[in-house]
Scaffold this motif. Structure first.
Motif, PDB file in Angstrom:
ATOM      1  N   LEU A 160       0.805  -1.110   0.060  1.00 49.65           N
ATOM      2  CA  LEU A 160       0.026  -0.023  -0.025  1.00 49.65           C
ATOM      3  C   LEU A 160       0.917   1.191   0.041  1.00 49.65           C
ATOM      4  CD1 LEU A 160      -2.650  -1.043   2.678  1.00 49.65           C
ATOM      5  CD2 LEU A 160      -3.129  -1.259   0.307  1.00 49.65           C
ATOM      6  N   CYS A 161       0.243   2.297  -0.643  1.00 45.69           N
ATOM      7  CA  CYS A 161       1.124   3.436  -0.826  1.00 45.69           C
ATOM      8  C   CYS A 161       1.164   4.122   0.604  1.00 45.69           C
ATOM      9  CB  CYS A 161       0.501   4.596  -1.571  1.00 45.69           C
ATOM     10  SG  CYS A 161       1.234   6.099  -1.575  1.00 45.69           S
ATOM     11  N   ARG A 162       2.211   4.341   1.365  1.00 53.23           N
ATOM     12  CA  ARG A 162       2.194   4.851   2.827  1.00 53.23           C
ATOM     13  C   ARG A 162       1.517   6.265   2.703  1.00 53.23           C
ATOM     14  NH1 ARG A 162       7.971   6.549   1.858  1.00 53.23           N
ATOM     15  NH2 ARG A 162       7.995   8.788   2.528  1.00 53.23           N
ATOM     16  N   ARG A 163       1.132   6.997   1.750  1.00 52.40           N
ATOM     17  CA  ARG A 163       0.606   8.276   1.820  1.00 52.40           C
ATOM     18  C   ARG A 163      -0.782   8.211   1.747  1.00 52.40           C
ATOM     19  NH1 ARG A 163       5.165  11.843  -0.832  1.00 52.40           N
ATOM     20  NH2 ARG A 163       6.874  11.579   0.634  1.00 52.40           N
ATOM     21  N   CYS A 164      -1.387   7.351   0.343  1.00 49.79           N
ATOM     22  CA  CYS A 164      -2.727   7.529   0.230  1.00 49.79           C
ATOM     23  C   CYS A 164      -3.382   6.093   0.159  1.00 49.79           C
ATOM     24  CB  CYS A 164      -2.989   7.996  -1.434  1.00 49.79           C
ATOM     25  SG  CYS A 164      -2.134   6.998  -2.718  1.00 49.79           S
ATOM     26  N   VAL A 165      -2.511   5.146   0.758  1.00 47.24           N
ATOM     27  CA  VAL A 165      -2.988   3.715   0.804  1.00 47.24           C
ATOM     28  C   VAL A 165      -3.711   3.177  -0.720  1.00 47.24           C
ATOM     29  CG1 VAL A 165      -3.422   3.804   3.261  1.00 47.24           C
ATOM     30  CG2 VAL A 165      -5.356   4.365   1.689  1.00 47.24           C
ATOM     31  N   LEU A 188       5.610   4.246  -2.174  1.00 45.37           N
ATOM     32  CA  LEU A 188       4.969   5.317  -2.629  1.00 45.37           C
ATOM     33  C   LEU A 188       4.352   4.888  -3.911  1.00 45.37           C
ATOM     34  CD1 LEU A 188       7.135   8.274  -1.669  1.00 45.37           C
ATOM     35  CD2 LEU A 188       4.980   7.853  -0.720  1.00 45.37           C
ATOM     36  N   CYS A 189       3.000   5.427  -4.084  1.00 46.18           N
ATOM     37  CA  CYS A 189       2.446   5.169  -5.733  1.00 46.18           C
ATOM     38  C   CYS A 189       3.146   6.014  -6.704  1.00 46.18           C
ATOM     39  CB  CYS A 189       0.916   5.346  -5.475  1.00 46.18           C
ATOM     40  SG  CYS A 189       0.582   7.068  -5.120  1.00 46.18           S
ATOM     41  N   ARG A 190       3.683   7.249  -6.360  1.00 46.23           N
ATOM     42  CA  ARG A 190       4.479   8.079  -6.960  1.00 46.23           C
ATOM     43  C   ARG A 190       5.440   8.728  -5.921  1.00 46.23           C
ATOM     44  NH1 ARG A 190      -0.520  11.747  -8.788  1.00 46.23           N
ATOM     45  NH2 ARG A 190       0.453  13.727  -7.644  1.00 46.23           N
ATOM     46  N   ASP A 205       5.600  11.881  -5.618  1.00 47.12           N
ATOM     47  CA  ASP A 205       5.281  13.113  -5.187  1.00 47.12           C
ATOM     48  C   ASP A 205       3.784  12.796  -4.820  1.00 47.12           C
ATOM     49  OD1 ASP A 205       4.271  12.896  -7.458  1.00 47.12           O
ATOM     50  OD2 ASP A 205       4.524  14.930  -8.256  1.00 47.12           O
ATOM     51  N   CYS A 206       3.320  11.740  -4.354  1.00 46.08           N
ATOM     52  CA  CYS A 206       2.264  11.482  -3.859  1.00 46.08           C
ATOM     53  C   CYS A 206       1.603  12.557  -2.885  1.00 46.08           C
ATOM     54  CB  CYS A 206       2.042  10.070  -3.414  1.00 46.08           C
ATOM     55  SG  CYS A 206       0.381   9.673  -2.606  1.00 46.08           S
ATOM     56  N   PRO A 207       0.650  13.268  -2.998  1.00 46.98           N
ATOM     57  CA  PRO A 207       0.240  14.149  -1.952  1.00 46.98           C
ATOM     58  C   PRO A 207      -0.480  13.699  -0.655  1.00 46.98           C
ATOM     59  CG  PRO A 207      -1.367  14.621  -3.867  1.00 46.98           C
ATOM     60  CD  PRO A 207      -0.282  13.368  -4.141  1.00 46.98           C
TER      61      PRO A 207
HETATM   62 ZN   LIG Z   1      -0.166   7.513  -3.137  1.00 49.26          ZN
END
Ligand SMILES: [Zn+2]
Ligand SMILES: [Zn+2]
Length: 172
Positions: free
Chosen positions: A69-74, A125-127, A129-131
């Protein structure tokens, strides 16, 4: 145990400078990962073995797929990665990072497995600069914006900011 990764190196040990190519596509279960992040897709291994004065060098790549899972936006991620491999095998271990040549054989399996597991990011991270998600309303800031006003100067947001710091830490 994946037999394609056990390489007889009698010839290489006899003639320094000799090389050998190993290119195999393995079923993921053969590598015995025991790690839920590894996806059930083939593991492609391409290695160049070369007999050196201090052992046998192993250079190349391994391709495997991990999920997380992306750690910012899951967001759910599934990533095919290529891992660079550069290792040394020795009959008598002199280099603390080297793997042992046992019975004139290289067992590449534990080495490939280790390199793949170490290459999986701990806090994916999905990318770059994932906000991430708005810490207040939970909206995905990559897809839309919200009207929440977040200011670290406002003490009411202090706790949320602190929480966000915790959530942003790479999962161990
Ligand atoms: Zn993300
Ligand atoms: Zn919001």
């Amino acid at each position: 145990m994946a037999k394609p990764l056990i390489i007889n190196v009698v010839e290489l040990l006899r003639w320094p400078g000799t090389t050998k190519e190993v290119a195999v596509s393995l079923d993921v279960v053969d590598l015995e990962f025991d790690d839920s992040r590894i996806v059930n897709e083939p593991v492609d291994v391409a290695l160049h073995l070369e007999s050196m004065s201090n052992g046998i060098s192993v250079q190349g790549t391994a391709c495997a797929t991990w999920s997380g899972l992306c750690r910012r936006c899951v967001a759910e991620l599934s990533v095919r990665m290529t891992v660079d491999i550069s290792e040394l095998y020795q009959k008598e271990l002199e280099d603390p990072d080297a793997y042992v040549i046992d019975n004139d054989q290289l067992n590449l399996l534990p080495m490939v497995r280790e390199n793949i597991l170490l290459a999986i990011p701990l806090g994916p991270l999905c990318r770059p600069d994932c906000p991430g998600l708005c810490p207040h309303c939970g909206i995905d800031l990559a897809e839309s914006s919200c009207k929440c006003e977040i200011s670290t100067a406002d003490p009411r947001w202090g706790a949320l900011e602190a929480l966000r710091g915790v959530l942003d830490d790479p999962a161990e």
